[in-house]
Design an enzyme around this catalytic site. Structure first.
Site, mmCIF file in Angstrom:
data_model
loop_
_atom_site.group_PDB
_atom_site.id
_atom_site.type_symbol
_atom_site.label_atom_id
_atom_site.label_comp_id
_atom_site.label_asym_id
_atom_site.label_seq_id
_atom_site.Cartn_x
_atom_site.Cartn_y
_atom_site.Cartn_z
ATOM 1 N N SER A 1 -12.011 7.576 89.264
ATOM 2 C CA SER A 1 -12.136 7.246 87.838
ATOM 3 C C SER A 1 -11.402 8.239 86.944
ATOM 4 O O SER A 1 -10.932 7.894 85.868
ATOM 5 C CB SER A 1 -13.615 7.214 87.440
ATOM 6 O OG SER A 1 -14.213 8.461 87.722
ATOM 7 N N HIS B 1 -16.172 13.558 83.791
ATOM 8 C CA HIS B 1 -14.920 12.927 83.358
ATOM 9 C C HIS B 1 -14.365 13.614 82.115
ATOM 10 O O HIS B 1 -15.091 13.785 81.136
ATOM 11 C CB HIS B 1 -15.166 11.451 83.002
ATOM 12 C CG HIS B 1 -15.629 10.636 84.167
ATOM 13 N ND1 HIS B 1 -16.963 10.428 84.442
ATOM 14 C CD2 HIS B 1 -14.940 9.989 85.122
ATOM 15 C CE1 HIS B 1 -17.071 9.672 85.528
ATOM 16 N NE2 HIS B 1 -15.857 9.386 85.953
ATOM 17 N N ASP C 1 -19.816 14.120 80.190
ATOM 18 C CA ASP C 1 -20.792 13.842 81.258
ATOM 19 C C ASP C 1 -20.682 14.858 82.397
ATOM 20 O O ASP C 1 -21.204 14.636 83.477
ATOM 21 C CB ASP C 1 -20.611 12.419 81.793
ATOM 22 C CG ASP C 1 -19.228 12.194 82.402
ATOM 23 O OD1 ASP C 1 -18.366 13.113 82.295
ATOM 24 O OD2 ASP C 1 -18.996 11.119 82.987
#
Ligand code: CA
Length: 725
Positions: free
Chosen positions: A550, A703, A700
């Site tokens: 991601s 990321h 978070d």
């Protein structure tokens, strides 16, 4: 030709002249059980002899402990081509796999060293063959009757019986198709005796007057072993199709005994004359059987016994044609003067159940399908009549063929050359393996549960992840594998030892959750993204390819503006997938995302989900990354790799996940060689002086947000510029 191949070819040119190098004829069948070769001495040897295969064994060597890595078609073939277990060559099952033809295979290496290479017959690896001067293959499983073939120029329909045609084509190539100034490799690969066991017309009446002996376990109740044995759907009693398998016409007249809905496709391919001969052979017997069952004269287990006879006769009839054609090919080698300098091998992708455990088919790690026949004739090298008990596996074939040709064996190949065994009259060197590893990953067909395991000379340990159950067999006391002794206190120590061997072999062969390729196709977005990215990759022309999870995918989100500014003009491809672990990247790269990709630079960052999802051992995660690097180096040897340290996670330096990632990074840093692979750890750029990760950089703690991508690009840019020079 890539650089490695070119170097090997050049090195070889200095080493020997073409005349000294042996040719190789590799005759390969599909599903041929050892008990159906008389040289192996099984219970059928006098009733269904195989004189031509026996001739090969008597003129050369026969191996009695020869095993596959995974007892199904495609995986066995992929292991043979690559010399690697299936998680490394990417072909783990027949349902989902496409052979990644861009990887190193023995035909490619032999061809680069001046061999002529040909492949004729069954291939079954989905993608088109690579590394062959000549190929003509059956589509998928292929057909017995009047088969179609695929060639580089398109489809060809041929009249006749497949086993005969494949041999005709092989002899044809030997006579007229090859460059006779070069040594050659010919892979002559039969469909037979694969299901649906359709014999040649000339063999339809063979064995009419024979009743074959039933195996002791024809009515196995599967007690005393893992419960998944009861759930399989490959029994002669309950899983034979009326048309396809048992050769009846029309809908099942005995639906309680035969599966319906799959007609005999081979019959539909036959000419009127062939159909006439076929019906003459089968129909009266079929009608008599139907009438007898309806009249109650044949019932219960006797119906299974009838099915067994129908099955085994058709199977052995198919093998008769294989044996005749092996004889024809051997005769041709004799007549043409090729025999003397040609190594001939006969093998089959795996064994098969001939009624043992009540089964047909394969898949299981039990002996009958784990075993592969292996016979080899090499005049002047192998002493005729050799019988070898060396424990060999199909990953050994590629190294063997390379050594036969005087070529080095790539370090990434996991098998070992059999040439020293050949030269020592079948005796293995002192340090030879004493155990093999096996893995079946599960398929829809026949509902056989996934399992893997280890076989030593005396014991076999199997693990069933679905039930989290171990099974242990003492092959000396229970050669039929009818009762697992894993819970028997007398075997407690053996069980512990075998578990130890299992762990060792998995380590040796690089098997772990992080290294066994896995897809996420059950998640629609992932499947769609994979297909879109593979299509983008195929369009080609990418200078830089980013690979990751991601965090890399985020270049299309929070990092988009930075991406456009830095990489827009560099024709970059983003292969970042949210939530991916190393095993997902491995799967993607071997299933389309590398097609036509040949960039100057890969930027690789992966592993934080191995940490976050499973708290993988850092050694496992690092190995997953290592295999990705190896794959990139194999496919694109000219490209450079910028290996990034996994970004920090957790707010504080003593966070558990932060520490795991740190441990991963310390291992990854050792994979750099300073030139082809560069290491870059940007962790410091995201942390305060005290090692704190702030919400401003990563809200978070995992990321980066927009400014994080700016930090990343700025830090990476000078290294990229240098590497792209
Ligand atoms: Ca097979």
């Amino acid at each position: 030709m890539n650089r490695l191949l070119a170097l090997m070819a050049a090195a070889f040119g200095l080493a020997a002249s073409a005349a000294e190098r042996p040719n190789l004829v590799f005759i390969f069948s599909d599903d041929h059980a050892l008990d159906a070769i008389s040289a192996y001495g099984g219970p059928l040897k006098d009733l269904a002899p195989t004189p031509n295969l026996d001739r090969l064994a008597s003129q050369g060597a026969l191996f009695t402990r020869s095993y596959c890595t995974n007892s199904i078609c495609g995986p066995s073939r992929a292991a043979i081509l690559t010399g690697k277990h299936n998680h490394l060559n990417g072909f783990q099952d027949n349902d989902n796999s496409t052979f990644d033809g861009s990887q190193t295979t023995f035909p490619k290496l032999l061809r680069a060293a001046g061999y002529q290479t040909a492949l004729i017959g069954k291939w079954h690896l989905v993608s088109q063959p690579q590394g062959f001067d000549h190929w003509e293959i059956l589509p998928g499983q292929g057909s017995y009757y009047n088969p179609n073939f695929i060639t580089p120029d398109g489809s060809v329909h041929r009249k006749g019986y497949c086993t005969d045609i494949v041999t005709d084509l092989a002899i044809d190539w030997l006579e007229k198709g090859r460059d006779k100034s070069k040594p050659f490799v010919l892979m002559c690969q039969h469909k037979a005796p694969h299901r649906n066991w359709s014999p040649a017309i000339r063999h339809l009446d063979l064995f009419d007057d024979v009743t074959f002996p039933e195996p002791d376990s024809l009515f196995d109740d599967y007690s005393g072993r893992d419960e998944s044995l009861k759930k399989q759907e490959m029994t002669i009693a309950r899983h034979m199709y009326w048309g396809h398998d048992m050769k009846f016409h029309g809908p099942s007249q005995l639906p309680e005994h035969f599966l319906d809905g799959l007609p005999n496709g081979e019959y539909q391919r036959m000419s009127p004359e062939q159909k006439k001969a076929w019906d003459k052979a089968y129909e009266s017997e079929n009608q008599a059987f139907i009438a007898a069952v309806k009249a109650g004269k044949i019932q219960g287990d006797d119906i299974t016994r009838w099915k067994f006879q129908r099955y085994i006769k058709d199977y052995l009839r198919c093998i008769r044609a294989v044996d005749e054609n092996v004889g024809r090919l051997l005769d041709h080698l004799d007549k043409s003067g090729l025999a003397e300098n040609t190594v001939v091998i006969y093998s089959s992708d795996q064994g098969f159940y001939l009624g043992e455990h009540g089964w047909y088919d394969k898949r299981w790690m039990f002996e009958e399908s784990l075993a592969m026949p292996f016979m080899v004739r090499w005049p002047g090298v192998i002493r005729p009549g050799t019988r070898s008990e060396a424990m060999i596996q199909n990953i050994d074939y590629a190294p063997t063929f390379l050594e036969m040709a005087g070529l080095p064996v790539p370090a990434a190949m996991q098998g070992r050359s059999l040439v020293p065994v050949f030269k020592a009259s079948g005796t293995a060197p002192e340090d030879w393996r004493d155990a093999i590893y096996y893995a079946y990953t599960g398929e829809g067909t026949h509902r056989v549960a996934a399992h893997d395991g280890v076989r030593t000379e005396r014991y076999k340990l199997m693990y069933f992840p679905g039930t989290k159950t171990w099974n242990l067999f003492d092959l000396e006391k229970d050669p039929g594998e009818m009762k697992s002794v894993h819970a028997d206190p007398a075997y407690a120590q053996v069980l512990e030892e075998m578990k130890g061997r299992y762990a060792e072999l998995r380590k040796q062969y690089l098997v772990s959750a992080a290294t066994v390729p896995a897809h996420r196709k059950n998640e629609a977005w992932w499947k769609q993204r994979h297909e879109a990215k593979a299509a983008e990759a195929r369009r080609g022309g990418h200078e830089v390819v980013f690979i990751g999870d991601s965090i890399t995918q985020g270049w299309e989100g929070p990092g988009k503006a930075v991406w456009d500014r830095f990489y827009g003009k560099r024709k970059a491809l983003n292969l970042g997938f949210s939530g991916d672990r190393t095993e997902h990247v491995l799967w993607r790269l071997m299933n389309g995302e590398m097609e036509n990709v040949d960039p100057k630079l890969f930027v690789l960052m992966i592993g934080t989900n191995n940490t976050g999802h499973r708290q993988d051992d850092p050694a496992d995660t690092a190995l997953g990354v290592k295999l990705i690097i190896d794959l990139l180096r194999d496919r694109c040897p000219e490209a450079k790799i910028l290996l990034l340290g996994v970004f920090p996670r957790d707010e504080k330096p003593d966070g558990r996940l932060r520490q795991i990632n740190d441990a991963v990074n310390s291992r990854l840093s050792t994979y750099a060689d300073g030139t082809q692979v560069r290491w870059l750890d940007l962790s410091g750029k995201f942390l305060t002086d005290h090692g704190i990760l702030t919400r401003e950089v990563m809200p978070d703690f995992l990321h980066p947000k927009g400014p994080g991508y700016q930090i990343w690009a700025d830090a990476m840019e000078p290294v990229m510029v240098e590497m792209l020079k």
